[in-house]
Design a protein around this motif. Structure first.
Motif, mmCIF file in Angstrom:
data_model
loop_
_atom_site.group_PDB
_atom_site.id
_atom_site.type_symbol
_atom_site.label_atom_id
_atom_site.label_comp_id
_atom_site.label_asym_id
_atom_site.label_seq_id
_atom_site.Cartn_x
_atom_site.Cartn_y
_atom_site.Cartn_z
ATOM 1 N N MET A 229 0.849 -1.176 0.000
ATOM 2 C CA MET A 229 0.000 0.000 0.000
ATOM 3 C C MET A 229 0.898 1.245 0.000
ATOM 4 S SD MET A 229 -3.396 0.922 2.055
ATOM 5 C CE MET A 229 -3.082 0.767 3.747
ATOM 6 N N SER A 230 0.469 2.279 -0.683
ATOM 7 C CA SER A 230 1.285 3.479 -0.763
ATOM 8 C C SER A 230 1.195 4.295 0.531
ATOM 9 C CB SER A 230 0.822 4.325 -1.952
ATOM 10 O OG SER A 230 -0.497 4.767 -1.727
ATOM 11 N N ARG A 231 2.221 5.070 0.751
ATOM 12 C CA ARG A 231 2.285 5.919 1.939
ATOM 13 C C ARG A 231 1.283 7.059 1.784
ATOM 14 N NH1 ARG A 231 5.288 10.111 4.570
ATOM 15 N NH2 ARG A 231 5.938 11.103 2.663
ATOM 16 N N ARG A 232 0.678 7.452 2.928
ATOM 17 C CA ARG A 232 -0.258 8.572 2.880
ATOM 18 C C ARG A 232 -0.144 9.381 4.166
ATOM 19 N NH1 ARG A 232 -6.066 6.594 4.856
ATOM 20 N NH2 ARG A 232 -5.279 5.241 6.476
ATOM 21 N N ILE A 233 -0.592 10.600 4.100
ATOM 22 C CA ILE A 233 -0.575 11.477 5.275
ATOM 23 C C ILE A 233 -1.871 11.256 6.028
ATOM 24 C CG2 ILE A 233 -0.532 13.864 6.067
ATOM 25 C CD1 ILE A 233 1.035 14.503 3.466
ATOM 26 N N ASP A 234 -1.758 10.928 7.300
ATOM 27 C CA ASP A 234 -2.930 10.674 8.134
ATOM 28 C C ASP A 234 -3.315 11.971 8.844
ATOM 29 O OD1 ASP A 234 -4.886 9.809 9.853
ATOM 30 O OD2 ASP A 234 -3.764 8.064 10.574
ATOM 31 N N TYR A 235 -4.070 12.820 8.132
ATOM 32 C CA TYR A 235 -4.441 14.122 8.668
ATOM 33 C C TYR A 235 -5.289 14.014 9.934
ATOM 34 C CZ TYR A 235 -2.586 16.344 4.509
ATOM 35 O OH TYR A 235 -1.754 16.792 3.531
ATOM 36 N N GLY A 236 -6.154 13.022 10.003
ATOM 37 C CA GLY A 236 -6.997 12.847 11.185
ATOM 38 C C GLY A 236 -6.169 12.630 12.439
ATOM 39 N N ARG A 237 -5.217 11.739 12.352
ATOM 40 C CA ARG A 237 -4.353 11.450 13.506
ATOM 41 C C ARG A 237 -3.502 12.677 13.861
ATOM 42 N NH1 ARG A 237 -3.598 6.593 15.696
ATOM 43 N NH2 ARG A 237 -4.433 5.587 13.845
ATOM 44 N N LEU A 238 -2.991 13.374 12.862
ATOM 45 C CA LEU A 238 -2.201 14.583 13.115
ATOM 46 C C LEU A 238 -3.044 15.661 13.789
ATOM 47 C CD1 LEU A 238 -0.184 14.753 9.775
ATOM 48 C CD2 LEU A 238 0.720 14.206 12.051
ATOM 49 N N MET A 239 -4.283 15.805 13.344
ATOM 50 C CA MET A 239 -5.181 16.805 13.930
ATOM 51 C C MET A 239 -5.496 16.455 15.380
ATOM 52 S SD MET A 239 -6.723 19.623 13.629
ATOM 53 C CE MET A 239 -7.055 20.056 11.960
ATOM 54 N N HIS A 240 -5.749 15.185 15.658
ATOM 55 C CA HIS A 240 -6.020 14.763 17.036
ATOM 56 C C HIS A 240 -4.822 15.060 17.933
ATOM 57 C CE1 HIS A 240 -9.683 11.884 16.690
ATOM 58 N NE2 HIS A 240 -9.884 13.019 16.084
ATOM 59 N N ARG A 241 -3.629 14.789 17.444
ATOM 60 C CA ARG A 241 -2.432 15.058 18.233
ATOM 61 C C ARG A 241 -2.300 16.557 18.511
ATOM 62 N NH1 ARG A 241 3.290 13.437 15.996
ATOM 63 N NH2 ARG A 241 1.844 12.481 14.574
#
Length: 155
Positions: A1-13
């Motif tokens: 699977m290709s790499r992706r930016i996990d914006y949801g997790r970053l926003m929660h942090r």
């Protein structure tokens, strides 16, 4: 699977970092003005520390209020501890930031709501077929999106 930016997790942090910063300021200087907090957290989180009678009474989640009286606010990297009064019975609680479901300061109509950990886990457990469907949905949403130039709003 290709790499992706996990914006949801970053926003929660980032949102949890905001809570940590606010609580650190309150620990150092007290609550300013009319500010007060309603903090709802998952009492079943493995790192939550509350009295047995509180976990029996609130087996899933609990909302605490930090307003007129609280003591010993200790803010750390992973969570915070505070003593609150429950019917003239002071109790010490430790609440990890990851256990917080909502953080609200009604004095300024500010609130944060975190999706449950189960929802985040579900996202992490997508198989290749699910991923293809998610990517198709994302592509469709992108195609349907209206792009608005900011120049419209400049004076």
């Amino acid at each position: 699977m290709s790499r992706r930016i996990d914006y949801g997790r970053l926003m929660h942090r980032a949102m949890r970092g905001l809570i940590q910063e606010v609580l650190f300021d309150v620990a150092e200087r007290g609550l300013p003005g009319e500010h007060h907090f309603f903090i709802t957290f998952d009492t079943g989180h493995p790192d939550v520390e509350i009295a047995d009678w509180l976990s029996d009474r609130y087996p899933q989640e609990m909302t605490v209020v930090m307003q007129h009286w609280f003591d010993g606010l200790d803010v750390g990297e992973e969570g915070f501890a505070v003593t609150l009064n429950f019917g003239d019975s002071p109790e010490r609680l430790y609440i990890p930031y990851d256990a917080i479901r909502t953080f609200v300061d009604p004095s300024v109509e500010f609130g944060l709501r975190f999706e449950s950990q189960d929802d985040e886990d579900d996202e992490d457990e997508l198989d290749e077929d699910d991923t293809a469907e998610v990517e198709e949905d994302a592509d469709k949403k992108h195609q349907d999106a209206e792009i608005v130039s900011l120049d419209k709003f400049r004076k």
